[in-house]
Design an enzyme around this catalytic site. Sequence first.
Site, PDB file in Angstrom:
ATOM      1  N   GLU A 297      -4.270  -9.124  -0.862  1.00 43.00           N
ATOM      2  CA  GLU A 297      -4.767  -8.939   0.519  1.00 43.00           C
ATOM      3  C   GLU A 297      -6.261  -8.658   0.531  1.00 43.00           C
ATOM      4  OE1 GLU A 297      -2.405  -6.399   3.157  1.00 43.00           O
ATOM      5  OE2 GLU A 297      -4.278  -5.746   4.096  1.00 43.00           O
TER       6      GLU A 297
ATOM      7  N   CYS B 142      -9.600  -8.898   3.792  1.00 42.71           N
ATOM      8  CA  CYS B 142     -10.123  -9.384   5.070  1.00 42.71           C
ATOM      9  C   CYS B 142     -11.455  -8.699   5.333  1.00 42.71           C
ATOM     10  CB  CYS B 142      -9.151  -9.145   6.227  1.00 42.71           C
ATOM     11  SG  CYS B 142      -8.949  -7.417   6.690  1.00 42.71           S
TER      12      CYS B 142
ATOM     13  N   GLU C 191       0.818  -1.217   0.000  1.00 43.23           N
ATOM     14  CA  GLU C 191       0.000   0.000   0.000  1.00 43.23           C
ATOM     15  C   GLU C 191       0.854   1.271   0.000  1.00 43.23           C
ATOM     16  OE1 GLU C 191      -2.931  -0.487   3.126  1.00 43.23           O
ATOM     17  OE2 GLU C 191      -3.993  -2.024   1.981  1.00 43.23           O
TER      18      GLU C 191
ATOM     19  N   ASN D   9     -13.111 -11.365  -9.326  1.00 39.25           N
ATOM     20  CA  ASN D   9     -11.707 -11.222  -9.724  1.00 39.25           C
ATOM     21  C   ASN D   9     -11.341 -12.205 -10.831  1.00 39.25           C
ATOM     22  OD1 ASN D   9      -9.470  -9.678  -7.603  1.00 39.25           O
ATOM     23  ND2 ASN D   9     -11.632  -9.662  -7.111  1.00 39.25           N
TER      24      ASN D   9
END
Length: 547
Positions: A390, A392, A285, A420
Amino acid sequence: MLALQQSNVSPDTVSGLETLHAVSFSRMSRFWLFVCFLHFHLWRVLPVTAGKPCDAQSFGGTSVVCVCNATYCDTMDPLELPEKGHYLLYETNKAGKRLERKTGKILTNTKQQGLQLIFDVKKKYQRIKGFGGAVTDAAAINILSLSAGSQANLLRSYFSEEGIEYNIIRVPMASCDFSTRAYTYDDHPGDLDLKRFSLTKEDTNMKIPIMQTAKAMSKRPLSFFASPWTAPSWMKTSDSMIGKGTLKGKPGGQYYKLWARYFIRFLDEYAKHNLTFWAVTTQNEPTTGLMANYSFQCLGFTAEMQRDFIVLDLGPALQNSAHKGVQLMILDDQRILLPYWAKVVLNDVHTAQYVHGIAVHWYLNMLTPADKTLGTTHYLFPEYYLFSTEACTGFMPWEHKVQLGSWERGAMYSHDIIQNMNNFVTGWTDWNIALNLQGGPNWVRNFADSPVIVNSSQDTFYKQPMFYHMAHFSKFVPEGSLRVGLDPSVATELETVAFLRPDGSAVVNVLNWTPKDIDFVIWDPKHGFIKALSPASSIQSYLWKLN
């Protein structure tokens, strides 16, 4: 993980986390003693009854968890497809089924009207790399807080043939927010030769042993990739691991070259433990390090800075090292930045020669249509793979907590994976593979949820609906699978994706978000019809032989 709020940590909290940290290390000797004597079962061919059912328990959530401990944990039968002309179905649903298996016959014709999913192997798309999660400090602390037997059952659940067979592991390079402290591998100001670079106890006593055990348990090859959160504070303009700050100087300068050498040293040190990496990302990030007062470890890059760092420093450093086979992924941030970020980096041919893939996170996906970001990027740069690094749940400021048994959070995983995959992404990585009941530890209290929640006081762990949603992809769509066509005959609320597996068989995953049952047919023009029913709030995997 994207931080959407700031939070301070009390001394009592830090003290408590340090105590847990120490306790986890004390369990290491028992853990390895147990692993040395693990008994590997020889499974019979079908029909078998070796799989153990879920020990279901409700904590008041919308569905149940499966309870595991040192002596019991649900397992899967070996995957063996029925003879040609038959299909195998696995189903997980809100009502409590967990990877329930049954077989059926493929029909030569059907009178059923309505929705048909037309399987088209002639339409070939991206090759799949795989599915997995991250071994963070927090995940390791939680796993090692269990007895040796429970640790082994947890890791087998993820990595063994009787489990869901993850083949991807993400590893933070040093600390992140899911650590009990902020640290790097060289917190010694002015060490311009990295002479004092060293892995920490979090690596040697925690993450590395878990990675080695997972590797030993797995029948499939594991692929590791690493991501840095921050450079040492003395390399940064902010002189701090947190908050707004970039590397000192400019790409091509002393500190950028030093940071590239830091990557190489990390790879060198892990290689000494017989752990080699498939890939690294340039920075976790990178946009967070451009935000004032960002609350945990970060390092800022613009797209232009990342481009220049790769071409002048990191790319040549990898190419001229013993790790020139390690692949490099750019971005490792929200997909809202695509295709802009990819254009800046990859339109420079000198930079592009060092890059293999484009990594994305899921935290702002609700703001960004997949086709406009992922799809467009693929069509612009088809030779570079897209990879989700990533995700969550429970990360929003108003929901920083674990929700035991949340069906909706599991369905969010499947929804995102299917979306995706249908937009050319080649793999999908969960965040922490295990957290505690609070959703940590996390040194800035940036808590989240996880597919596995550890209750160390009872030497127990809970496998959430998220775990079983992941299973429908990690178990049945192995590395090397190829996404193929699956076209609905009419508009449908079902979310679907199809693959051709390396063994030549087909797999179709079907997610039903809705509160109603939906009838449909899978039509494989070369083999016939699968008459099917998608129950309310369920996910299914249909598999059959093509040859």
